[in-house]
Design an enzyme around this catalytic site. Structure first.
Site, PDB file in Angstrom:
ATOM      1  N   ASN A  69      49.704 -50.417 -36.740  1.00  0.00           N
ATOM      2  CA  ASN A  69      50.920 -50.100 -35.981  1.00  0.00           C
ATOM      3  C   ASN A  69      50.847 -48.728 -35.312  1.00  0.00           C
ATOM      4  O   ASN A  69      51.822 -48.306 -34.678  1.00  0.00           O
ATOM      5  CB  ASN A  69      52.148 -50.158 -36.885  1.00  0.00           C
ATOM      6  CG  ASN A  69      52.579 -51.580 -37.170  1.00  0.00           C
ATOM      7  OD1 ASN A  69      52.191 -52.509 -36.475  1.00  0.00           O
ATOM      8  ND2 ASN A  69      53.375 -51.762 -38.201  1.00  0.00           N
ATOM      9  N   HIS A 157      64.910 -57.703 -38.940  1.00  0.00           N
ATOM     10  CA  HIS A 157      64.031 -57.215 -39.998  1.00  0.00           C
ATOM     11  C   HIS A 157      64.737 -57.202 -41.349  1.00  0.00           C
ATOM     12  O   HIS A 157      65.962 -57.087 -41.429  1.00  0.00           O
ATOM     13  CB  HIS A 157      63.563 -55.795 -39.640  1.00  0.00           C
ATOM     14  CG  HIS A 157      62.469 -55.291 -40.511  1.00  0.00           C
ATOM     15  ND1 HIS A 157      62.710 -54.517 -41.617  1.00  0.00           N
ATOM     16  CD2 HIS A 157      61.118 -55.448 -40.444  1.00  0.00           C
ATOM     17  CE1 HIS A 157      61.560 -54.204 -42.196  1.00  0.00           C
ATOM     18  NE2 HIS A 157      60.581 -54.750 -41.508  1.00  0.00           N
ATOM     19  N   GLU A 200      67.248 -56.276 -32.541  1.00  0.00           N
ATOM     20  CA  GLU A 200      66.050 -55.492 -32.249  1.00  0.00           C
ATOM     21  C   GLU A 200      65.707 -55.601 -30.765  1.00  0.00           C
ATOM     22  O   GLU A 200      66.171 -56.519 -30.081  1.00  0.00           O
ATOM     23  CB  GLU A 200      64.869 -55.980 -33.094  1.00  0.00           C
ATOM     24  CG  GLU A 200      65.114 -55.924 -34.592  1.00  0.00           C
ATOM     25  CD  GLU A 200      63.933 -56.427 -35.405  1.00  0.00           C
ATOM     26  OE1 GLU A 200      62.777 -56.166 -35.002  1.00  0.00           O
ATOM     27  OE2 GLU A 200      64.159 -57.080 -36.436  1.00  0.00           O
ATOM     28  N   SER A 204      58.572 -57.894 -33.812  1.00  0.00           N
ATOM     29  CA  SER A 204      57.172 -57.533 -34.028  1.00  0.00           C
ATOM     30  C   SER A 204      56.257 -58.685 -34.384  1.00  0.00           C
ATOM     31  O   SER A 204      55.041 -58.542 -34.302  1.00  0.00           O
ATOM     32  CB  SER A 204      57.086 -56.471 -35.130  1.00  0.00           C
ATOM     33  OG  SER A 204      57.549 -56.996 -36.362  1.00  0.00           O
ATOM     34  N   ASP A 229      67.627 -51.775 -33.039  1.00  0.00           N
ATOM     35  CA  ASP A 229      66.399 -51.342 -33.713  1.00  0.00           C
ATOM     36  C   ASP A 229      65.280 -51.334 -32.669  1.00  0.00           C
ATOM     37  O   ASP A 229      64.892 -52.377 -32.154  1.00  0.00           O
ATOM     38  CB  ASP A 229      66.090 -52.328 -34.848  1.00  0.00           C
ATOM     39  CG  ASP A 229      64.794 -52.015 -35.583  1.00  0.00           C
ATOM     40  OD1 ASP A 229      63.810 -51.646 -34.924  1.00  0.00           O
ATOM     41  OD2 ASP A 229      64.757 -52.171 -36.817  1.00  0.00           O
ATOM     42  N   HIS A 232      59.582 -50.902 -32.798  1.00  0.00           N
ATOM     43  CA  HIS A 232      58.325 -51.332 -32.177  1.00  0.00           C
ATOM     44  C   HIS A 232      58.284 -51.029 -30.686  1.00  0.00           C
ATOM     45  O   HIS A 232      57.361 -51.466 -29.985  1.00  0.00           O
ATOM     46  CB  HIS A 232      58.101 -52.824 -32.427  1.00  0.00           C
ATOM     47  CG  HIS A 232      57.798 -53.144 -33.850  1.00  0.00           C
ATOM     48  ND1 HIS A 232      56.537 -53.022 -34.394  1.00  0.00           N
ATOM     49  CD2 HIS A 232      58.611 -53.538 -34.865  1.00  0.00           C
ATOM     50  CE1 HIS A 232      56.577 -53.357 -35.676  1.00  0.00           C
ATOM     51  NE2 HIS A 232      57.817 -53.670 -35.978  1.00  0.00           N
ATOM     52  N   THR A 260      61.497 -45.246 -35.268  1.00  0.00           N
ATOM     53  CA  THR A 260      60.554 -44.792 -36.284  1.00  0.00           C
ATOM     54  C   THR A 260      59.575 -43.790 -35.692  1.00  0.00           C
ATOM     55  O   THR A 260      59.318 -43.790 -34.485  1.00  0.00           O
ATOM     56  CB  THR A 260      59.768 -45.974 -36.877  1.00  0.00           C
ATOM     57  OG1 THR A 260      58.917 -45.518 -37.930  1.00  0.00           O
ATOM     58  CG2 THR A 260      58.902 -46.642 -35.821  1.00  0.00           C
ATOM     59  N   LYS A 263      55.007 -45.546 -35.996  1.00  0.00           N
ATOM     60  CA  LYS A 263      54.233 -46.495 -35.202  1.00  0.00           C
ATOM     61  C   LYS A 263      53.659 -45.768 -33.982  1.00  0.00           C
ATOM     62  O   LYS A 263      52.663 -45.093 -34.091  1.00  0.00           O
ATOM     63  CB  LYS A 263      55.098 -47.707 -34.862  1.00  0.00           C
ATOM     64  CG  LYS A 263      55.448 -48.506 -36.130  1.00  0.00           C
ATOM     65  CD  LYS A 263      56.286 -49.706 -35.862  1.00  0.00           C
ATOM     66  CE  LYS A 263      56.432 -50.573 -37.111  1.00  0.00           C
ATOM     67  NZ  LYS A 263      57.100 -49.899 -38.243  1.00  0.00           N
ATOM     68  N   THR A 293      64.595 -37.119 -50.904  1.00  0.00           N
ATOM     69  CA  THR A 293      63.867 -35.918 -50.501  1.00  0.00           C
ATOM     70  C   THR A 293      63.544 -35.979 -49.007  1.00  0.00           C
ATOM     71  O   THR A 293      63.130 -37.022 -48.487  1.00  0.00           O
ATOM     72  CB  THR A 293      62.564 -35.794 -51.305  1.00  0.00           C
ATOM     73  OG1 THR A 293      62.893 -35.645 -52.689  1.00  0.00           O
ATOM     74  CG2 THR A 293      61.743 -34.588 -50.857  1.00  0.00           C
TER      75      THR A 293
END
Length: 419
Positions: A69, A157, A200, A204, A229, A232, A260, A263, A293
């Site tokens: 990815n 997803h 999305e 994907s 989303d 991708h 994200t 990717k 965290t």
């Protein structure tokens, strides 16, 4: 008394009987070598005559990766690596804890500002992964909106499905990319009732793309928020890599954009971009953000550099799209069953979980090519496939070798050719 180990063994045996048992290949990515990598065996051992997963390596050999990815190879970029090294030397290894306890690092702030700018939104919020971003945001928003109903694409997803489920809100599932069906479902509810449409941009596994503008039209008609989303698609589409919504000129119509860093941007982490107040609600109420965290400054520095570069460079996107188009053409000319795809993802239909696993085993054993089998529940039963992701770093020679290898495997396993 419950035999706990017997329960665990039965669950794994069921996976194995269905041909869906997964082995992790131990791969050693090396700077400057991608898509080549060092393969240290299948990470498996023989248990009573059966191959089972086990952490640990085996004999090492060089292979070519065809399912990463890291779509644009930014994880291998010298500028990204240098930025991470500088941040490591300057800040140390970790973030020190959650942002609520340890504070927000300057790299967190800079990266969130860069992401908000990328998507034309007032604010952004970082998470440790795209999965957490989806789960935390959808569960929080739908829970905070009184009597909210969520409309979810049938192929969303698992992280989106989990977030919607955990919100406790009513949900309605519309057929994949079916705008008319979405309209029918939404018409059943009063316009004044809070609504959220979750979908999305690039799906994907099939490589198809949502009709974003049309979905926004229906959402506007029924007074709904939209949640997109773009994991991708960010980095991959649009003049600055803002995703399909940027490419189509509809970013301003989306309430929440989720993406994200793991990717096309080549590092790790997830995020949302939206209005200041919406982001503040998620920051203040989402357990998936509050109790996790924070991303290390090194990761943020790498992501920041990658995003800034791809905002002004079209070279990587153009080269990747050219590779994807060429590979699709080569597969079709070879009579291999490449599935229709309008995106950078190249799915190759197998249709059987055992054959899918056997095909990937033969590819690595005979041809030193690594592709991971895609089986249920990632895709519906009967649509098992190989998912190929050509990058700008794959050469024409490597593509030709891949096609020859696939033809050999298809013949050996007598897998159905393209119609």
């Amino acid at each position: 008394m419950t035999d706990y180990e017997a329960v665990f063994k039965a669950a794994i045996d069921e996976l194995r009987d269905e041909g869906r048992y997964r082995l992790f290949a131990e791969l050693e990515r090396r700077v400057g070598s991608f898509p080549a990598a060092r393969h240290h065996g299948h990470g498996s051992v023989n248990v009573a005559g059966d191959v089972r997963w086990c952490p640990g390596g085996g004999e090492a050999a060089d292979i070519t990766i065809w399912c990463s990815n890291d779509y644009l190879g930014m994880g291998q970029s010298s500028m990204v690596i240098d930025a991470m090294k500088k941040a490591l030397d300057h800040c140390g290894a970790g973030a020190g804890g959650t942002r609520n306890i340890s504070g927000t690092h300057v790299y967190h702030r800079m990266l969130e500002e860069e992401l908000a700018d990328l998507h034309g939104k007032e604010a952004a919020l970082l998470f440790t992964s795209g999965y957490i971003a989806n789960e935390a945001t959808l569960s929080t928003l739908a829970r905070k909106l009184p009597n909210c109903v969520v409309f979810s694409d049938a192929l969303n997803h698992a992280s989106m499905i989990s977030g919607i489920r955990n919100s406790g809100a009513e949900k309605a599932i519309f057929r994949h990319n079916d705008v008319a069906h979405l309209d029918q479902l939404m018409a059943r509810y009063p316009k004044e009732r809070p609504k959220l449409v979750a979908f999305e941009s690039v799906y994907s596994m099939d490589g198809d793309i949502a009709p974003i503008a049309e979905i926004c039209d229906v959402a506007d008609k029924h007074g709904a928020m939209t949640y997109l989303d773009e994991v991708h698609a960010v980095g991959m589409y649009g003049p600055r890599g803002g995703g399909v919504a940027e490419r189509d000129g509809v970013m301003d119509r989306i309430t929440v954009i989720e993406g994200t860093l793991g990717k096309a941007f080549g590092v790790m982490g997830g995020y949302i971009a939206a209005s200041t107040d919406l982001v503040d609600v998620v920051r203040s109420f989402a357990p998936g953000f509050i109790f996790t965290t924070a991303l290390p400054p090194t990761i943020c520095a790498g992501g920041l550099t990658s995003i800034r570069h791809l905002k002004q460079s079209q070279v990587e996107r153009d080269e990747q799209q050219a590779r994807a188009a060429a590979l699709k053409r080569m597969l079709r000319e070879a009579g291999l069953p490449v599935m229709p795809s309008v995106s950078h993802i190249v799915p190759l239909l197998v249709g059987d979980p055992r054959l899918c696993k056997q095909a990937t085993d033969l590819l690595i054993e005979r041809h030193m090519i690594y592709v991971q089998p895609i089986n249920y529940p990632t895709v519906p039963r009967g649509t098992e496939r190989l998912r190929l992701t050509p990058s700008p770093l794959h050469s024409e020679l490597q593509m030709a070798r891949l096609v020859d290898a696939l033809k050999d495997v298809w013949q050996r396993l007598d897998i159905q050719q393209a119609a």
